[in-house]
Every structure is written in C-alpha cells, then in structure tokens.
Enzyme design. Structure first.
Site, PDB file in Angstrom:
ATOM      1  N   ASP A 258       0.847  -1.186   0.000  1.00  0.00           N
ATOM      2  CA  ASP A 258       0.000   0.000   0.000  1.00  0.00           C
ATOM      3  C   ASP A 258       0.887   1.241   0.000  1.00  0.00           C
ATOM      4  O   ASP A 258       1.985   1.230   0.572  1.00  0.00           O
ATOM      5  CB  ASP A 258      -0.928   0.004   1.229  1.00  0.00           C
ATOM      6  CG  ASP A 258      -2.146  -0.890   1.018  1.00  0.00           C
ATOM      7  OD1 ASP A 258      -2.236  -1.545  -0.045  1.00  0.00           O
ATOM      8  OD2 ASP A 258      -3.008  -0.929   1.920  1.00  0.00           O
TER       9      ASP A 258
ATOM     10  N   ASP B 154       0.541   4.081   1.418  1.00  0.00           N
ATOM     11  CA  ASP B 154       0.581   4.943   2.601  1.00  0.00           C
ATOM     12  C   ASP B 154       1.227   4.281   3.818  1.00  0.00           C
ATOM     13  O   ASP B 154       1.102   4.773   4.926  1.00  0.00           O
ATOM     14  CB  ASP B 154      -0.838   5.404   2.951  1.00  0.00           C
ATOM     15  CG  ASP B 154      -1.806   4.236   3.080  1.00  0.00           C
ATOM     16  OD1 ASP B 154      -1.363   3.077   2.948  1.00  0.00           O
ATOM     17  OD2 ASP B 154      -2.999   4.482   3.310  1.00  0.00           O
TER      18      ASP B 154
ATOM     19  N   TRP C 290     -13.446   0.164  -1.350  1.00  0.00           N
ATOM     20  CA  TRP C 290     -12.621  -0.162  -0.207  1.00  0.00           C
ATOM     21  C   TRP C 290     -13.117  -1.399   0.541  1.00  0.00           C
ATOM     22  O   TRP C 290     -14.296  -1.516   0.849  1.00  0.00           O
ATOM     23  CB  TRP C 290     -12.585   1.045   0.741  1.00  0.00           C
ATOM     24  CG  TRP C 290     -11.745   0.802   1.942  1.00  0.00           C
ATOM     25  CD1 TRP C 290     -10.407   1.030   2.079  1.00  0.00           C
ATOM     26  CD2 TRP C 290     -12.199   0.248   3.171  1.00  0.00           C
ATOM     27  NE1 TRP C 290     -10.000   0.640   3.321  1.00  0.00           N
ATOM     28  CE2 TRP C 290     -11.075   0.156   4.021  1.00  0.00           C
ATOM     29  CE3 TRP C 290     -13.433  -0.198   3.635  1.00  0.00           C
ATOM     30  CZ2 TRP C 290     -11.151  -0.344   5.305  1.00  0.00           C
ATOM     31  CZ3 TRP C 290     -13.518  -0.710   4.927  1.00  0.00           C
ATOM     32  CH2 TRP C 290     -12.377  -0.776   5.748  1.00  0.00           C
TER      33      TRP C 290
ATOM     34  N   GLU D 264     -11.288  -7.286  -0.134  1.00  0.00           N
ATOM     35  CA  GLU D 264     -10.389  -8.065  -0.994  1.00  0.00           C
ATOM     36  C   GLU D 264      -9.285  -8.760  -0.193  1.00  0.00           C
ATOM     37  O   GLU D 264      -8.885  -9.873  -0.527  1.00  0.00           O
ATOM     38  CB  GLU D 264      -9.815  -7.175  -2.112  1.00  0.00           C
ATOM     39  CG  GLU D 264      -8.552  -6.392  -1.791  1.00  0.00           C
ATOM     40  CD  GLU D 264      -8.752  -5.301  -0.758  1.00  0.00           C
ATOM     41  OE1 GLU D 264      -9.906  -4.912  -0.513  1.00  0.00           O
ATOM     42  OE2 GLU D 264      -7.742  -4.836  -0.209  1.00  0.00           O
ATOM     43  N   ASP D 265      -8.843  -8.121   0.899  1.00  0.00           N
ATOM     44  CA  ASP D 265      -7.776  -8.760   1.679  1.00  0.00           C
ATOM     45  C   ASP D 265      -8.291 -10.009   2.418  1.00  0.00           C
ATOM     46  O   ASP D 265      -7.559 -10.979   2.587  1.00  0.00           O
ATOM     47  CB  ASP D 265      -7.083  -7.767   2.628  1.00  0.00           C
ATOM     48  CG  ASP D 265      -8.068  -6.908   3.397  1.00  0.00           C
ATOM     49  OD1 ASP D 265      -9.291  -7.029   3.154  1.00  0.00           O
ATOM     50  OD2 ASP D 265      -7.622  -6.112   4.239  1.00  0.00           O
TER      51      ASP D 265
ATOM     52  N   MET E 174       1.462   4.754   9.163  1.00  0.00           N
ATOM     53  CA  MET E 174       0.582   5.136   8.054  1.00  0.00           C
ATOM     54  C   MET E 174       0.549   6.653   7.908  1.00  0.00           C
ATOM     55  O   MET E 174       0.446   7.375   8.893  1.00  0.00           O
ATOM     56  CB  MET E 174      -0.824   4.611   8.325  1.00  0.00           C
ATOM     57  CG  MET E 174      -1.787   4.909   7.198  1.00  0.00           C
ATOM     58  SD  MET E 174      -3.428   4.253   7.526  1.00  0.00           S
ATOM     59  CE  MET E 174      -3.314   2.684   6.706  1.00  0.00           C
TER      60      MET E 174
ATOM     61  N   HIS F 189      -4.697  10.177   6.235  1.00  0.00           N
ATOM     62  CA  HIS F 189      -5.474  10.728   5.123  1.00  0.00           C
ATOM     63  C   HIS F 189      -6.942  10.402   5.304  1.00  0.00           C
ATOM     64  O   HIS F 189      -7.310   9.529   6.090  1.00  0.00           O
ATOM     65  CB  HIS F 189      -4.987  10.148   3.797  1.00  0.00           C
ATOM     66  CG  HIS F 189      -5.071   8.652   3.725  1.00  0.00           C
ATOM     67  ND1 HIS F 189      -6.220   7.984   3.384  1.00  0.00           N
ATOM     68  CD2 HIS F 189      -4.151   7.690   4.007  1.00  0.00           C
ATOM     69  CE1 HIS F 189      -5.998   6.681   3.425  1.00  0.00           C
ATOM     70  NE2 HIS F 189      -4.756   6.458   3.815  1.00  0.00           N
TER      71      HIS F 189
ATOM     72  N   ARG G  51     -10.478   9.010   3.417  1.00  0.00           N
ATOM     73  CA  ARG G  51     -10.729   8.072   2.320  1.00  0.00           C
ATOM     74  C   ARG G  51     -10.915   8.852   1.024  1.00  0.00           C
ATOM     75  O   ARG G  51     -11.583   9.876   0.991  1.00  0.00           O
ATOM     76  CB  ARG G  51     -11.970   7.232   2.611  1.00  0.00           C
ATOM     77  CG  ARG G  51     -12.078   6.068   1.652  1.00  0.00           C
ATOM     78  CD  ARG G  51     -13.074   5.057   2.132  1.00  0.00           C
ATOM     79  NE  ARG G  51     -12.633   4.453   3.382  1.00  0.00           N
ATOM     80  CZ  ARG G  51     -13.437   3.740   4.150  1.00  0.00           C
ATOM     81  NH1 ARG G  51     -14.683   3.540   3.807  1.00  0.00           N
ATOM     82  NH2 ARG G  51     -12.984   3.215   5.267  1.00  0.00           N
TER      83      ARG G  51
END
Ligand SMILES: *[C@@H]1O[C@H](CO)[C@@H](O)[C@H](O)[C@H]1NC(C)=O
Ligand SMILES: *[C@@H]1O[C@H](CO)[C@@H](O)[C@H](O)[C@H]1NC(C)=O
Ligand SMILES: *[C@@H]1O[C@H](CO)[C@@H](O)[C@H](O)[C@H]1NC(C)=O
Length: 356
Positions: free
Chosen positions: A191, A193, A254, A257-258, A284, A287, A289
C-alpha cells in the site's frame, strides 16, 4: 457450586500436558516457518522503538566495487540498524530523493553496486491520486531496500480514469507486468501509505507460505486488527501467487479483498506466515478516504462466493488495457484501464454462509 479440578489425578495431568503440546504444535505449524524462513536473522524479542536511526545511515558504505570481481553479498547486511525514524513533517522533493539515492536507476530499479544480491524483489504499489503519500514512501523505501542489499524495482500501478478503485485487480496487473520484466524471486504487494519502521523486516519471501508483513500498524496500536488480517503489505513468490490464482478482480471500492485473499491462501492449501509483531511495525501517512474508493457494500456478499469461484476469478480471468509504461526516475509507472464496477445481477436472497 465450586468446581474442583482433579489435579491430583495423573490421567488428568497427562491430559493437560497433552493438550498443551497440541496447542503449541498448532501455534507453530504456521509460526515456525515464519521464524525459520523469510527472516534470515532471528528477530530480537524486543526492539526499542524509542531509539531510532535515520534510514540513510551508513548507506554510503555501499559504493561501487572497484576491482570488477564481485562476490555475493553477505547473508546479513552489515548496515542494518533496526528501528527507523519515520516522520511526516516535511515533504521531501523528488529531486532531493533522487540526489540521496545515486545508485537508483531509471524506472526505480537498483542492484547493489558492491556485491551480487541474493534476492530479487518487485515492489508493486496500487495507486491513484496519492502523489504526496508516494513521495514519502519513495523517500523511505528506496534506502530501506538498499540497506537490505536487495535487487529491486518499484512498480506503480496507476488506475486511469475516475472509476471505482480496485486494489486487488491492480495488484494482478502489477504481477503480470512485473514478471515480463524480470524473473522476480518475490512480489511485494505494498500500500502506498505504509512506511516500514524496522530494517530487519526483510523484503523477501517465505518460500513455504505467503507472508503478511504489516502485522503491526500504528493505526491499530501496533497489533493485528483481527487474526485473519492480510491487508497492507504482503510478500508472495510467483509460485504461491499463481497457486491461488492471484487475487480477485471483483472487489470494487474499499475493503473485503484482503479477506478474500486470506481465504484463497487456505483454499489453495497454504497458510499465512506472519511477520512477528515486534518486527512488522509500519507507520501510516494519515489521510481521508479518497473519492472513488468508497466502502464496498457488496464485500460480505462477495466473500460468500470465494470458495465457489476463486478458480475462475483471478489471474486467469484478468482483463485490462495497458495505457502506458513510463520509466520515471524513482519508479516504473504502469497506467492501466481496468474498467469499472460491473452491474451485478441481484444475489439470491437465501445463500448459506460457507466460510471455508
Ligand atoms: C555506521 O558505521 C560505523 C562504521 O562502521 C559504525 O561505527 C557505526 O556504528 C554505524 N552506525 C550505525 C547507526 O550502525
Ligand atoms: C475525472 O474527473 C475529473 C474531475 O471531476 C474530470 O475533469 C475528468 O474529465 C474525469 N475524467 C474522466 C476520464 O472521466
Ligand atoms: C503515471 O502515468 C500517467 C500516464 O502518463 C500519468 O497520468 C500519471 O500522472 C503518472 N503518475 C505518476 C505518479 O507519475
């Protein structure tokens, strides 16, 4: 009523001992491999994250080998320091990063100039509209990987257009394109971030099982949010990746999927190797979304199908349009059109929950 345990009965004690052995065996079935493989140096029990080092410390020890006869790098890199200082106070300039990483070549690729690397890792980063996070990541990740004496290349998989973001599909694209370039030993799904905070967290694969690396993120108070968590940063060999038919292409937006990936690993007869929590520290970049990456409301419905359709949804059903491949100074920018959320037919209302 008091419950009295028959602790004086030898049979009961035997039973107790037996169940503890079983427990330890279950614990180590997955754990031991991660301790033995993928981490060449056995990690320390406790790292002191209050004492950190600059990620560029002693990197200048790795300079051009003079006499032309290069030998393999030592198995343990001599300049590892452990905890790394990670702060997001001053955004580094791209020129500044280039200057601090003189051995990084066009496309964001690197080979140690002083020895032959043992491992070749491709770093694959799904991306859209996150240029500032990317800058921080490049500033920290390039020297981090060089400290580990890896041969590597950083691939940015940039989703074109304004359609819903699809992280897992972008990762499939990244794997497919990266393997055209080079016979990578390890594919690191990253990822944009997340910044690693310990340089002993080696960006290489565990040859037995897919490895989850971001086991302790600051946003989850440096622990796992739940035991089957597989988001953030992970490492798979091309063999492991293909064995599970890659990642699903059908998760738009979002989340979810993981968890699908975690299920696929089991369905393909593998287990997860987890980086120990005291080593898998990540920070991280904060931020909100992004637009075009709203929570995927269908994610729970999709997860019910995984067991049934993982062999049809993945690398073997991947379709996309390659728009461009640009070799930037610090990364290879692969821009793709992966389409947008298909209109799914309504799910049958009475579907049974078939988790694993
Ligand atoms: C950097 O290298 C020098 C010389 O080898 C060594 O004395 C020093 O401890 C190293 N610094 C760190 C933080 O490891
Ligand atoms: C994406 O959105 C931006 C801003 O809303 C717009 O200017 C642009 O034309 C859109 N691009 C496409 C490919 O639809
Ligand atoms: C990647 O390439 C695309 C297409 O040229 C471009 O629009 C985008 O800004 C690039 N992204 C980055 C981060 O370089």
């Amino acid at each position: 009523m008091m419950l009295s345990l028959p602790v004086d009965k030898p049979l009961f004690l035997l039973f107790l001992a037996f169940s503890q052995v079983v427990f330890i065996l279950i614990l180590y079935r997955h754990g031991a491999s991660s301790l033995l493989q993928g981490f060449l140096i056995s990690p320390q029990d406790s790292w002191d994250y209050s004492k950190t080092h600059n990620v560029y410390t002693n990197l200048s020890a790795f300079t051009l080998h003079s006499d032309g006869k290069m030998t393999h790098c030592p198995l343990k890199s001599p300049i590892l320091v452990g905890p790394i200082t990670v702060v997001f106070t001053k955004l580094p300039s791209e020129r500044g990063i280039v200057k601090k990483n003189p051995y990084v070549q066009s496309g964001g690729q690197y080979k140690p100039p002083h020895c032959l690397a043992h491992y070749k890792s491709a770093i694959i980063i799904p991306h859209r509209n996150r240029e500032l996070h990317l800058r921080y990541l490049l500033y920290y990740l390039h020297p981090f990987l060089q400290r580990q004496q890896l041969q590597y290349r950083i691939y940015l998989i940039h989703q074109a257009g304004n359609g819903t973001f699809n992280r897992a599909k972008l990762l499939n694209v990244g794997v497919k394109e990266a393997l055209k370039n080079e016979d990578w030993d390890c594919l690191i799904m990253h990822d944009v971030d997340l910044i690693p905070e310990n340089d002993y967290n080696l960006y290489i694969c565990d040859n037995r099982y897919p490895k989850h690396m971001s086991s302790a993120m600051d946003k989850f108070e440096y622990s796992l949010p739940y035991w089957s968590y597989f988001g953030g940063v992970s490492a798979l060999t091309p063999g492991q990746y293909l064995r599970m038919n890659g990642f699903p292409n059908t998760y738009w937006g979002w989340g979810g999927e993981d968890d699908d990936i975690f299920m696929r690993i089991q369905l393909a007869g593998m287990a997860v190797s987890r980086t120990p929590l005291n080593l898998g520290h990540y920070k991280m970049v904060v931020h909100n979304r992004d637009k075009g990456n709203q929570a995927n409301k269908k994610r729970f419905t999709l997860l019910k199908r995984t067991k049934r359709i993982w062999k049809q949804d993945g690398m073997n059903s991947l379709d996309f349009q390659l728009i461009s491949i640009e070799e930037a100074k610090l990364y290879t920018n692969i821009t793709v059109d992966i389409g947008d959320t298909p209109i799914l037919p309504p799910e049958k209302s009475k579907e049974t929950w078939t988790f694993l």
